[in-house]
Design a protein around this motif. Structure first.
Motif, PDB file in Angstrom:
ATOM      1  N   ALA A 484       4.676 -33.729 -79.686  1.00  0.00           N
ATOM      2  CA  ALA A 484       5.391 -34.687 -78.843  1.00  0.00           C
ATOM      3  C   ALA A 484       4.438 -35.369 -77.867  1.00  0.00           C
ATOM      4  CB  ALA A 484       6.517 -33.982 -78.095  1.00  0.00           C
ATOM      5  N   ARG A 485       3.470 -34.629 -77.337  1.00  0.00           N
ATOM      6  CA  ARG A 485       2.489 -35.233 -76.434  1.00  0.00           C
ATOM      7  C   ARG A 485       1.708 -36.339 -77.150  1.00  0.00           C
ATOM      8  NH1 ARG A 485      -0.259 -33.924 -71.770  1.00  0.00           N
ATOM      9  NH2 ARG A 485       1.869 -33.446 -71.114  1.00  0.00           N
ATOM     10  N   LEU A 486       1.493 -36.165 -78.445  1.00  0.00           N
ATOM     11  CA  LEU A 486       0.765 -37.155 -79.231  1.00  0.00           C
ATOM     12  C   LEU A 486       1.654 -38.305 -79.697  1.00  0.00           C
ATOM     13  CD1 LEU A 486      -1.259 -34.696 -81.516  1.00  0.00           C
ATOM     14  CD2 LEU A 486      -1.958 -35.663 -79.328  1.00  0.00           C
ATOM     15  N   GLY A 487       2.958 -38.152 -79.515  1.00  0.00           N
ATOM     16  CA  GLY A 487       3.883 -39.198 -79.931  1.00  0.00           C
ATOM     17  C   GLY A 487       4.424 -39.027 -81.332  1.00  0.00           C
ATOM     18  N   PHE A 488       4.303 -37.814 -81.901  1.00  0.00           N
ATOM     19  CA  PHE A 488       4.738 -37.571 -83.268  1.00  0.00           C
ATOM     20  C   PHE A 488       5.963 -36.658 -83.295  1.00  0.00           C
ATOM     21  CE2 PHE A 488      -0.093 -37.722 -83.867  1.00  0.00           C
ATOM     22  CZ  PHE A 488      -0.093 -39.107 -83.949  1.00  0.00           C
ATOM     23  N   ARG A 489       6.733 -36.762 -84.374  1.00  0.00           N
ATOM     24  CA  ARG A 489       7.867 -35.873 -84.574  1.00  0.00           C
ATOM     25  C   ARG A 489       7.444 -34.694 -85.449  1.00  0.00           C
ATOM     26  NH1 ARG A 489      13.356 -38.428 -86.139  1.00  0.00           N
ATOM     27  NH2 ARG A 489      12.270 -39.478 -87.858  1.00  0.00           N
ATOM     28  N   THR A 490       8.227 -33.636 -85.421  1.00  0.00           N
ATOM     29  CA  THR A 490       7.907 -32.445 -86.201  1.00  0.00           C
ATOM     30  C   THR A 490       9.103 -32.028 -87.048  1.00  0.00           C
ATOM     31  OG1 THR A 490       8.609 -30.938 -84.435  1.00  0.00           O
ATOM     32  CG2 THR A 490       6.286 -31.595 -84.462  1.00  0.00           C
ATOM     33  N   ALA A 491       8.778 -31.306 -88.119  1.00  0.00           N
ATOM     34  CA  ALA A 491       9.798 -30.735 -88.996  1.00  0.00           C
ATOM     35  C   ALA A 491       9.349 -29.343 -89.400  1.00  0.00           C
ATOM     36  CB  ALA A 491      10.001 -31.609 -90.229  1.00  0.00           C
ATOM     37  N   THR A 492      10.309 -28.478 -89.651  1.00  0.00           N
ATOM     38  CA  THR A 492       9.985 -27.113 -90.062  1.00  0.00           C
ATOM     39  C   THR A 492       9.604 -27.059 -91.531  1.00  0.00           C
ATOM     40  OG1 THR A 492      11.546 -26.268 -88.421  1.00  0.00           O
ATOM     41  CG2 THR A 492      10.822 -24.740 -90.130  1.00  0.00           C
ATOM     42  N   THR A 493      10.274 -27.852 -92.354  1.00  0.00           N
ATOM     43  CA  THR A 493      10.046 -27.845 -93.798  1.00  0.00           C
ATOM     44  C   THR A 493       9.911 -29.274 -94.311  1.00  0.00           C
ATOM     45  OG1 THR A 493      12.391 -27.983 -94.374  1.00  0.00           O
ATOM     46  CG2 THR A 493      11.469 -25.766 -93.992  1.00  0.00           C
ATOM     47  N   LEU A 494       9.444 -29.393 -95.554  1.00  0.00           N
ATOM     48  CA  LEU A 494       9.376 -30.708 -96.182  1.00  0.00           C
ATOM     49  C   LEU A 494      10.771 -31.305 -96.316  1.00  0.00           C
ATOM     50  CD1 LEU A 494       7.877 -32.982 -97.661  1.00  0.00           C
ATOM     51  CD2 LEU A 494       8.090 -31.641 -99.770  1.00  0.00           C
ATOM     52  N   GLY A 495      11.746 -30.471 -96.662  1.00  0.00           N
ATOM     53  CA  GLY A 495      13.115 -30.963 -96.778  1.00  0.00           C
ATOM     54  C   GLY A 495      13.609 -31.575 -95.480  1.00  0.00           C
ATOM     55  N   ASP A 496      13.306 -30.911 -94.373  1.00  0.00           N
ATOM     56  CA  ASP A 496      13.694 -31.455 -93.067  1.00  0.00           C
ATOM     57  C   ASP A 496      12.988 -32.779 -92.796  1.00  0.00           C
ATOM     58  OD1 ASP A 496      15.272 -29.242 -92.665  1.00  0.00           O
ATOM     59  OD2 ASP A 496      13.809 -28.191 -91.410  1.00  0.00           O
ATOM     60  N   ALA A 497      11.706 -32.841 -93.140  1.00  0.00           N
ATOM     61  CA  ALA A 497      10.937 -34.066 -92.911  1.00  0.00           C
ATOM     62  C   ALA A 497      11.501 -35.226 -93.728  1.00  0.00           C
ATOM     63  CB  ALA A 497       9.468 -33.831 -93.262  1.00  0.00           C
TER      64      ALA A 497
END
Length: 525
Positions: A484-497
């Protein structure tokens, strides 16, 4: 001949695919219809490397044989690529050692006594004595270190000389010893199309006053890609600088290229296509993965950094840089290039454990960004593998961890600069000069083993093109707060992404996975 690269379309028979994620990896099932871009198999290596070196020095391209350029009383400087190449580090003897021994033997026979060896580290951290020794070999190290084997110091004002400005107003300020030599020999390892040629001297022996002209957010945003030099604004600047310095010093370059054997036999499955894994490879994968996950972080990092690559040399050419470099580029393309039809809506990239700036160190979040959105995203010719406005999905745990000795200014950049803005142009305008001229950072660069104070800015600019091109960036498995500090989103799995990406590219996206390492250069049509 080695098998060419190709694009696999995932179907019901496709096994789970290996994806790197920092100091680890996973097997992932990509959706049916996804494209997987594989590079060519490793090219065969040169059988007699020493003979090839001798031939290159005695039969150069566009210049006299090296012995004819050597004479008693001359000033000879030999510069060589620093620890940022190759990646991973190669097994010994290093090709730099082999070449240096041949060049120095010829110089000794010709009675050349004034010889200096310089690691062309620009604003990178200094190489330690043990790192220098590993690169140049014990014999050369013992004969020249420390008086006549050293790191380039871009902040040693007495040993920098301003040669003038290009027709675009770019300052060309380089290592004084090298520029005032009767002959400058440059020893190169070309790992990607970005390196070598005009870049070697104009970057490796430069300082901030020169580097700021091509290592900035505007130039990097318009280098599309920086692995496609004709379309790279950065390389256009290199060329202009090389033209100017060519009028001041004679450069005899020795360029080399390696094949794609990036991992030793114990991890040989990483060099193979998944459906070709035999029982031994499958067992190795399970054993390495299990052991890797059990190791403490520091030990795991040490193990990965000790995986020296059994590269084989695919090309050794010497002579005038303008005539040698096209030969090198041809070999690099032969090893890495694969044609890809069309762009995807989503690009998938596994960010590995290594990049040019964390050798024997830590890949901090800024370097993860530089490696993923910089180096890997830019591994293309013509067009990115992802369409304009598409989504980049990257794999890396991205821990909030920094090497305090190697990357002190990175820590402040992360905590202070990125807390205010992630926009490359804005942070460049407000903060770059402050970090570049900070006396403490300069002291650490010159006297410790720290990257220059401005270096984290360059790594952030490295991602400028991807940031401008992509509609969304998602990191799988990353620390949420750090990303988040870098401005990116995260996901736990590829399916979530993929579910998150629907808002940008719709529910039926085309997906391309750039399967690397080993390095693969996508020629997108």
């Amino acid at each position: 001949m080695s098998r060419p690269g190709f694009v696999l379309e995932v179907d019901e028979r496709t096994p789970p695919l290996l994806i790197h994620q920092g100091e680890g990896f996973r097997l992932e099932n990509l959706p049916l219809g996804s494209k997987v871009i594989y590079g060519p198999d490793p090219l065969p290596g040169i059988r007699d490397v020493n003979a090839a070196i001798r031939h290159a020095l005695l039969h150069p391209h566009g210049m006299e044989p090296l012995p004819e350029l050597l004479r008693p009383g001359m000033k000879l400087t030999i510069a060589f690529d620093d620890i940022s190449l190759p990646l991973p580090q190669m097994q010994t003897p290093d090709i730099r050692q082999r070449i240096l021994e041949h060049v120095l033997e010829l110089a000794a026979r010709k009675g050349v006594n004034d010889v200096e060896l310089v690691a062309a580290n620009a604003l990178h951290r200094r190489m330690t004595p043990s790192e220098l020794k590993r690169a140049v070999g014990e014999r050369v190290f013992r004969a020249f270190f420390p008086e006549h084997l050293r790191n380039h110091d871009a902040e040693d004002k007495d040993n920098m000389v301003h040669l003038g400005k290009t027709d675009h107003g770019e300052d060309v300020e380089l290592n004084k010893r090298a520029m005032e030599s009767d002959l400058l020999v440059y020893v190169n390892i070309n790992l990607t199309p970005m390196s070598g040629g005009p870049k070697s001297v104009s970057v490796g022996l430069a300082g901030y006053n020169s580097l700021r002209h091509h290592h900035n957010s505007h130039v990097l945003k318009h280098s599309r890609s920086f692995n496609d030099p004709p379309n790279s604004a950065m390389h256009h600047s290199y060329n202009r600088m090389a033209d100017l310095l060519g009028g001041h010093v004679k450069v005899f370059t020795i360029e080399t290229s390696v094949n794609s054997e990036s991992f030793p036999s114990a991890m040989g499955f990483l060099n193979k296509r998944e459906w070709e894994w035999n029982l031994k490879d499958q067992a190795s994968y399970l054993a390495v993965k299990r052991a890797n996950e059990m190791l403490p972080t520091k030990m795991r990092r040490k193990v990965w950094q000790s995986q020296y690559a059994p590269y084989k040399m695919t090309g050794i050419n010497a002579g005038a840089p303008s005539e040698v470099h096209p030969l090198t580029m041809a070999k690099v393309h032969e090893q890495q290039r694969v044609e890809v039809n069309g762009q995807a809506d989503i690009g998938v990239f596994g960010v590995p454990f290594i990049c040019p700036y964390n050798v024997n160190s830590i890949m901090n979040p800024i370097l993860v960004t530089s490696m993923g959105l910089g180096y890997q995203f830019n591994m293309y010719l013509n067009k990115p593998i992802v369409r304009q406005g598409g989504v980049g999905i990257f794999y890396h745990p991205m821990p909030n961890e920094f090497h305090p000795v190697h990357h002190p200014s990175y820590i402040d950049f992360f905590e202070e600069v990125l807390a205010e803005t992630t926009d490359p142009a804005q942070l460049e305008a407000k903060y770059e000069k402050q970090f570049a001229t900070d006396e403490w950072y300069i002291h650490l660069y010159r006297n410790s083993y720290a990257y220059h104070g401005v270096h984290p800015f360059y790594m952030w600019y490295w991602a400028s093109h991807a940031m401008d091109h992509l509609g969304d960036v998602i990191f799988v498995g990353a620390d949420r707060k750090t990303a988040a500090r870098l401005g990116f989103r995260t996901a736990t799995t590829l399916g979530d992404a993929l579910e998150m990406a629907k808002h940008t590219v719709g529910s039926s996206p085309e997906i391309s996975y750039l399967h690397m390492p080993p390095l693969t250069l996508a020629d997108v049509r």
